[in-house]
Design an enzyme around this catalytic site. Sequence first.
Site, PDB file in Angstrom:
ATOM      1  N   TYR A  20     -10.342 106.105 -76.817  1.00 52.64           N
ATOM      2  CA  TYR A  20     -10.859 104.735 -76.830  1.00 52.64           C
ATOM      3  C   TYR A  20     -11.510 104.396 -75.489  1.00 52.64           C
ATOM      4  O   TYR A  20     -12.650 103.907 -75.454  1.00 52.64           O
ATOM      5  CB  TYR A  20      -9.738 103.749 -77.131  1.00 52.64           C
ATOM      6  CG  TYR A  20     -10.197 102.315 -77.168  1.00 52.64           C
ATOM      7  CD1 TYR A  20     -10.859 101.813 -78.292  1.00 52.64           C
ATOM      8  CD2 TYR A  20      -9.993 101.460 -76.095  1.00 52.64           C
ATOM      9  CE1 TYR A  20     -11.303 100.501 -78.333  1.00 52.64           C
ATOM     10  CE2 TYR A  20     -10.434 100.142 -76.123  1.00 52.64           C
ATOM     11  CZ  TYR A  20     -11.090  99.661 -77.238  1.00 52.64           C
ATOM     12  OH  TYR A  20     -11.539  98.368 -77.279  1.00 52.64           O
ATOM     13  N   SER A  54     -15.792  97.410 -73.448  1.00 53.05           N
ATOM     14  CA  SER A  54     -14.457  96.859 -73.194  1.00 53.05           C
ATOM     15  C   SER A  54     -14.147  96.993 -71.716  1.00 53.05           C
ATOM     16  O   SER A  54     -14.707  97.860 -71.027  1.00 53.05           O
ATOM     17  CB  SER A  54     -13.406  97.634 -74.002  1.00 53.05           C
ATOM     18  OG  SER A  54     -12.084  97.307 -73.600  1.00 53.05           O
TER      19      SER A  54
END
Length: 255
Positions: A151, A138
């Site tokens: 995350y 990401s």
Amino acid sequence: MGILITGASAGLGAALARECAAPGVTLHLSARDASRLAATVAACVAKGATVHPVGLDVRDAAGMAAWIAGAGRLDLVIANAGISAGTGTGMEAPEVVRDIFDTNVTGVLNTALPAITAMAAQAPGADGLRGRVAVIASIAAFVAGPTAPAYCASKSAVQRWAEARDATERKRGIRLHAVCPGFIRTAITDRNAFPMPGLMEPEMAAQRTLAGIRAGKLRVVYPWPLYAMSRIIGALPPGWRNALLMRVEPKAAQA
């Protein structure tokens, strides 16, 4: 051509499966709940692909190893399955942090490592490679976001691992790709209360992902304006970065 994709029941994973589907392509698709794969399977079969779906949790190391070893020739493996916990105070309880790392890091390794082993035993394909492994990270990998530390850290870990491992696997005719998307429209992002610059549909994200892999890019990152912003914010002194990012509206927890 054999392609294996984890987390293929929705979002980017489902879009990647549909984009790859074509006559002569064998798709091996997984999700934690096999029943949720039905729509993806139907769409891929309609495009002429042969599809083998399975209900399997990427945290199951033995199950993943057996599935991948029994899949036959694999030209592309995409470690897509991942979870988040939303953002904001209280979103990362101890058990949630462990789930994020178990899925986003260990789950990726449970996919990529058996795939590399299987590919090393294959003959080179028409492109001269034994296979490709793409890890879905990401743009969050480039920012230590204080509202989603687990995350961001998990995505950073797999992004850096894939990019480093590619240097040695190239010698064996295997390529790795670190895919770093920005915001993709899903049921989760639909609940976000903050601006999402560069938000794109899963189909566009899948196309950009596969185009980058085909082009041989080690780091497949998009959209560029958000990537540039993330690198600038990531380069700020930690105290400044934390003060800035703590002002962002919280994101709903993942269902």
